[in-house]
Design a protein around this motif. Sequence first.
Motif, PDB file in Angstrom:
ATOM      1  N   LYS A 202       0.833  -1.209   0.000  1.00  0.00           N
ATOM      2  CA  LYS A 202       0.000   0.000   0.000  1.00  0.00           C
ATOM      3  C   LYS A 202       0.864   1.254   0.000  1.00  0.00           C
ATOM      4  CE  LYS A 202      -3.911   2.273   0.873  1.00  0.00           C
ATOM      5  NZ  LYS A 202      -4.307   3.041  -0.256  1.00  0.00           N
ATOM      6  N   LYS A 203       1.955   1.222   0.776  1.00  0.00           N
ATOM      7  CA  LYS A 203       2.854   2.374   0.839  1.00  0.00           C
ATOM      8  C   LYS A 203       3.480   2.657  -0.535  1.00  0.00           C
ATOM      9  CE  LYS A 203       6.814   1.950   2.898  1.00  0.00           C
ATOM     10  NZ  LYS A 203       7.885   1.812   3.890  1.00  0.00           N
TER      11      LYS A 203
ATOM     12  N   ASP B 128       2.285   1.718  -3.450  1.00  0.00           N
ATOM     13  CA  ASP B 128       1.225   2.089  -4.377  1.00  0.00           C
ATOM     14  C   ASP B 128       0.823   3.546  -4.177  1.00  0.00           C
ATOM     15  OD1 ASP B 128      -0.566   1.389  -6.477  1.00  0.00           O
ATOM     16  OD2 ASP B 128      -2.197   1.349  -4.998  1.00  0.00           O
ATOM     17  N   ASP B 129       0.787   4.013  -2.940  1.00  0.00           N
ATOM     18  CA  ASP B 129       0.439   5.412  -2.670  1.00  0.00           C
ATOM     19  C   ASP B 129       1.506   6.377  -3.161  1.00  0.00           C
ATOM     20  OD1 ASP B 129      -1.905   4.597  -1.533  1.00  0.00           O
ATOM     21  OD2 ASP B 129      -1.196   4.743   0.537  1.00  0.00           O
ATOM     22  N   ASN B 130       2.776   5.960  -3.154  1.00  0.00           N
ATOM     23  CA  ASN B 130       3.870   6.822  -3.609  1.00  0.00           C
ATOM     24  C   ASN B 130       4.076   6.784  -5.112  1.00  0.00           C
ATOM     25  OD1 ASN B 130       4.432   7.623  -1.012  1.00  0.00           O
ATOM     26  ND2 ASN B 130       5.995   6.071  -0.687  1.00  0.00           N
ATOM     27  N   ASP B 131       3.330   5.969  -5.827  1.00  0.00           N
ATOM     28  CA  ASP B 131       3.468   5.789  -7.280  1.00  0.00           C
ATOM     29  C   ASP B 131       4.899   5.448  -7.673  1.00  0.00           C
ATOM     30  OD1 ASP B 131       0.787   6.222  -7.820  1.00  0.00           O
ATOM     31  OD2 ASP B 131       1.051   8.402  -7.920  1.00  0.00           O
TER      32      ASP B 131
END
Length: 79
Positions: A59-60, A62-65
Amino acid sequence: MSWKAVFESVQSLTEDVLLTPYNALRTMELDNWWMANFVSWILMAIGFVAFIYWMGELKKYDDNDEEDKTSTSHSFLGK
């Protein structure tokens, strides 16, 4: 020293030393179900914690692209 002696020494090490805690748990099986399954509960808890940690890391990222999503494994899937 023959190959048979090597395999018998590995068998002896495994049965007499490495699996001794499991043999002790096996003797408790009829007396106390919870103690007999203690190792299974501990391994399930470790797996659950590792799964939650890994999902948090995914998730981390994915959130930072940070993931490169431009390439595909096959050309017919698109660009």
